[in-house]
Design a protein around this motif. Structure first.
Motif, PDB file in Angstrom:
ATOM      1  N   ALA A  33       0.834  -1.210   0.000  1.00 42.49           N
ATOM      2  CA  ALA A  33       0.000   0.000   0.000  1.00 42.49           C
ATOM      3  C   ALA A  33       0.866   1.257   0.000  1.00 42.49           C
ATOM      4  CB  ALA A  33      -0.934  -0.006   1.196  1.00 42.49           C
ATOM      5  N   ARG A  34       1.950   1.241   0.750  1.00 48.65           N
ATOM      6  CA  ARG A  34       2.866   2.393   0.752  1.00 48.65           C
ATOM      7  C   ARG A  34       3.540   2.538  -0.610  1.00 48.65           C
ATOM      8  NH1 ARG A  34       4.172   0.685   5.962  1.00 48.65           N
ATOM      9  NH2 ARG A  34       6.041  -0.361   5.212  1.00 48.65           N
ATOM     10  N   GLU A  35       3.989   1.405  -1.199  1.00 46.71           N
ATOM     11  CA  GLU A  35       4.645   1.444  -2.511  1.00 46.71           C
ATOM     12  C   GLU A  35       3.721   2.013  -3.582  1.00 46.71           C
ATOM     13  OE1 GLU A  35       5.903  -2.559  -3.220  1.00 46.71           O
ATOM     14  OE2 GLU A  35       7.495  -2.467  -1.719  1.00 46.71           O
ATOM     15  N   LYS A  36       2.434   1.724  -3.488  1.00 51.15           N
ATOM     16  CA  LYS A  36       1.455   2.216  -4.461  1.00 51.15           C
ATOM     17  C   LYS A  36       1.032   3.658  -4.178  1.00 51.15           C
ATOM     18  CE  LYS A  36       1.039  -1.210  -7.199  1.00 51.15           C
ATOM     19  NZ  LYS A  36       1.466  -1.064  -8.583  1.00 51.15           N
ATOM     20  N   GLY A  37       1.445   4.199  -3.034  1.00 50.75           N
ATOM     21  CA  GLY A  37       1.069   5.563  -2.685  1.00 50.75           C
ATOM     22  C   GLY A  37      -0.326   5.667  -2.100  1.00 50.75           C
ATOM     23  N   TRP A  38      -0.886   4.519  -1.683  1.00 49.95           N
ATOM     24  CA  TRP A  38      -2.227   4.512  -1.099  1.00 49.95           C
ATOM     25  C   TRP A  38      -2.208   5.045   0.331  1.00 49.95           C
ATOM     26  CZ3 TRP A  38      -3.391  -1.195  -2.770  1.00 49.95           C
ATOM     27  CH2 TRP A  38      -3.556  -1.238  -4.154  1.00 49.95           C
ATOM     28  N   ILE A  39      -1.079   4.849   1.034  1.00 47.15           N
ATOM     29  CA  ILE A  39      -0.919   5.378   2.395  1.00 47.15           C
ATOM     30  C   ILE A  39       0.501   5.908   2.539  1.00 47.15           C
ATOM     31  CG2 ILE A  39      -2.625   3.852   3.480  1.00 47.15           C
ATOM     32  CD1 ILE A  39      -0.234   2.159   4.524  1.00 47.15           C
ATOM     33  N   GLU A  40       0.687   6.768   3.515  1.00 49.04           N
ATOM     34  CA  GLU A  40       2.008   7.315   3.817  1.00 49.04           C
ATOM     35  C   GLU A  40       2.683   6.460   4.893  1.00 49.04           C
ATOM     36  OE1 GLU A  40       3.412   9.896   2.205  1.00 49.04           O
ATOM     37  OE2 GLU A  40       1.614  10.001   0.962  1.00 49.04           O
ATOM     38  N   GLU A  41       3.984   6.623   5.043  1.00 53.53           N
ATOM     39  CA  GLU A  41       4.747   5.931   6.076  1.00 53.53           C
ATOM     40  C   GLU A  41       4.132   6.227   7.444  1.00 53.53           C
ATOM     41  OE1 GLU A  41       7.368   3.390   7.534  1.00 53.53           O
ATOM     42  OE2 GLU A  41       7.533   3.968   5.440  1.00 53.53           O
ATOM     43  N   GLY A  42       3.882   5.191   8.222  1.00 52.35           N
ATOM     44  CA  GLY A  42       3.332   5.345   9.567  1.00 52.35           C
ATOM     45  C   GLY A  42       1.823   5.507   9.625  1.00 52.35           C
ATOM     46  N   GLU A  43       1.185   5.699   8.470  1.00 50.17           N
ATOM     47  CA  GLU A  43      -0.269   5.860   8.417  1.00 50.17           C
ATOM     48  C   GLU A  43      -0.937   4.491   8.549  1.00 50.17           C
ATOM     49  OE1 GLU A  43      -3.587   7.623   5.247  1.00 50.17           O
ATOM     50  OE2 GLU A  43      -1.461   7.810   4.810  1.00 50.17           O
ATOM     51  N   PRO A  44      -2.031   4.408   9.287  1.00 48.85           N
ATOM     52  CA  PRO A  44      -2.729   3.116   9.384  1.00 48.85           C
ATOM     53  C   PRO A  44      -3.303   2.723   8.024  1.00 48.85           C
ATOM     54  CG  PRO A  44      -4.002   4.843  10.468  1.00 48.85           C
ATOM     55  CD  PRO A  44      -2.694   5.448  10.047  1.00 48.85           C
ATOM     56  N   TYR A  45      -3.407   1.418   7.807  1.00 46.54           N
ATOM     57  CA  TYR A  45      -3.876   0.905   6.524  1.00 46.54           C
ATOM     58  C   TYR A  45      -5.281   0.351   6.681  1.00 46.54           C
ATOM     59  CZ  TYR A  45      -3.850  -1.858   2.176  1.00 46.54           C
ATOM     60  OH  TYR A  45      -4.150  -2.400   0.945  1.00 46.54           O
ATOM     61  N   ASP A  46      -6.236   1.063   6.111  1.00 47.19           N
ATOM     62  CA  ASP A  46      -7.626   0.636   6.103  1.00 47.19           C
ATOM     63  C   ASP A  46      -7.942   0.188   4.674  1.00 47.19           C
ATOM     64  OD1 ASP A  46     -10.403   0.418   5.939  1.00 47.19           O
ATOM     65  OD2 ASP A  46     -10.754   2.135   7.250  1.00 47.19           O
ATOM     66  N   VAL A  47      -7.972  -1.128   4.464  1.00 42.47           N
ATOM     67  CA  VAL A  47      -8.158  -1.690   3.128  1.00 42.47           C
ATOM     68  C   VAL A  47      -9.464  -1.213   2.502  1.00 42.47           C
ATOM     69  CG1 VAL A  47      -8.401  -3.829   1.810  1.00 42.47           C
ATOM     70  CG2 VAL A  47      -6.749  -3.703   3.677  1.00 42.47           C
ATOM     71  N   GLU A  48     -10.536  -1.214   3.270  1.00 37.71           N
ATOM     72  CA  GLU A  48     -11.831  -0.776   2.734  1.00 37.71           C
ATOM     73  C   GLU A  48     -11.800   0.682   2.310  1.00 37.71           C
ATOM     74  OE1 GLU A  48     -14.285  -2.730   1.851  1.00 37.71           O
ATOM     75  OE2 GLU A  48     -13.112  -4.411   2.608  1.00 37.71           O
ATOM     76  N   GLU A  49     -11.083   1.509   3.040  1.00 34.68           N
ATOM     77  CA  GLU A  49     -10.963   2.921   2.682  1.00 34.68           C
ATOM     78  C   GLU A  49     -10.187   3.083   1.372  1.00 34.68           C
ATOM     79  OE1 GLU A  49      -8.780   6.854   4.425  1.00 34.68           O
ATOM     80  OE2 GLU A  49      -9.893   5.620   5.860  1.00 34.68           O
ATOM     81  N   VAL A  50      -9.130   2.292   1.199  1.00 34.34           N
ATOM     82  CA  VAL A  50      -8.358   2.333  -0.043  1.00 34.34           C
ATOM     83  C   VAL A  50      -9.228   1.898  -1.218  1.00 34.34           C
ATOM     84  CG1 VAL A  50      -6.458   1.241  -1.311  1.00 34.34           C
ATOM     85  CG2 VAL A  50      -6.085   2.093   1.007  1.00 34.34           C
ATOM     86  N   ILE A  51      -9.990   0.836  -1.042  1.00 34.46           N
ATOM     87  CA  ILE A  51     -10.881   0.369  -2.114  1.00 34.46           C
ATOM     88  C   ILE A  51     -11.884   1.453  -2.476  1.00 34.46           C
ATOM     89  CG2 ILE A  51     -12.739  -1.263  -2.668  1.00 34.46           C
ATOM     90  CD1 ILE A  51     -11.112  -3.353  -1.017  1.00 34.46           C
ATOM     91  N   GLU A  52     -12.463   2.085  -1.468  1.00 33.90           N
ATOM     92  CA  GLU A  52     -13.451   3.139  -1.742  1.00 33.90           C
ATOM     93  C   GLU A  52     -12.802   4.345  -2.422  1.00 33.90           C
ATOM     94  OE1 GLU A  52     -16.932   4.609  -2.499  1.00 33.90           O
ATOM     95  OE2 GLU A  52     -16.612   2.609  -1.672  1.00 33.90           O
ATOM     96  N   THR A  53     -11.577   4.682  -2.040  1.00 38.76           N
ATOM     97  CA  THR A  53     -10.849   5.783  -2.684  1.00 38.76           C
ATOM     98  C   THR A  53     -10.594   5.468  -4.155  1.00 38.76           C
ATOM     99  OG1 THR A  53      -9.805   6.430  -0.605  1.00 38.76           O
ATOM    100  CG2 THR A  53      -8.706   7.131  -2.640  1.00 38.76           C
TER     101      THR A  53
END
Length: 163
Positions: free
Chosen positions: A44-64
């Motif tokens: 997710a970080r490599e794809k730019g979906w989240i920043e370093e240290g940011e929590p990863y909410d898969v459903e939020e990424v899908i909705e984005t």
């Protein structure tokens, strides 16, 4: 016929989706964006979906990603596969290829800087998707409008005004 776009929200994926819509409009075809979202924070970080240290909410990424597809291509469909395990990137690429094939595409619009080079990483989605001979592949390497008279470019996207 369906035009399919592997979509990860990158600039070239955005351009590929817009390009697919431009061609689909001229040829009266459908467009589907496909996405595979693994539960891997590093991916997710490599794809730019989240920043370093940011929590990863898969459903939020899908909705984005769904929202981005809808803003660029309101008539396109969005198909997403969530991967609960943590596969290596080569397996992620294979899952994307399978999802692409599930839509029986006539053309796949692929944003890639790597496809067609002599040396290509084995984990590249482009290597997997472009290698299938059951459909044509349109490789988008540059985020510029097409120079084909019969294709009407989406001026707002290319002018930088796109959502």
């Amino acid at each position: 016929m369906t035009f399919v776009v592997p979509f990860d929200g990158s600039k070239l994926a955005d351009t590929s989706l817009v390009r697919a819509v431009e061609f689909a409009t001229a040829l009266e075809e459908d467009v589907t964006a496909v996405t595979v979202v693994p539960e891997r924070k590093r991916y997710a970080r490599e794809k730019g979906w989240i920043e370093e240290g940011e929590p990863y909410d898969v459903e939020e990424v899908i909705e984005t990603l769904r929202t981005r597809v809808n803003s660029l291509a309101p008539t396109a469909t969005f198909d997403c596969e969530r991967i609960r395990e943590f596969p290596p990137e080569a397996q992620i690429a294979e899952r994307i290829e399978r999802l692409v094939r599930d839509h029986d595409p006539s053309v796949v619009f692929l944003g890639s800087e790597n496809v067609g080079r002599v040396v290509t990483p084995l984990t590249s989605v482009g290597v997997h998707v472009a290698g299938d001979r059951s459909y044509d592949v349109y490789v988008v390497r540059q985020p510029h409008p097409v120079a084909i008279d019969a294709i009407e470019p989406h001026a707002d996207f290319y002018s930088g005004e796109a959502p």
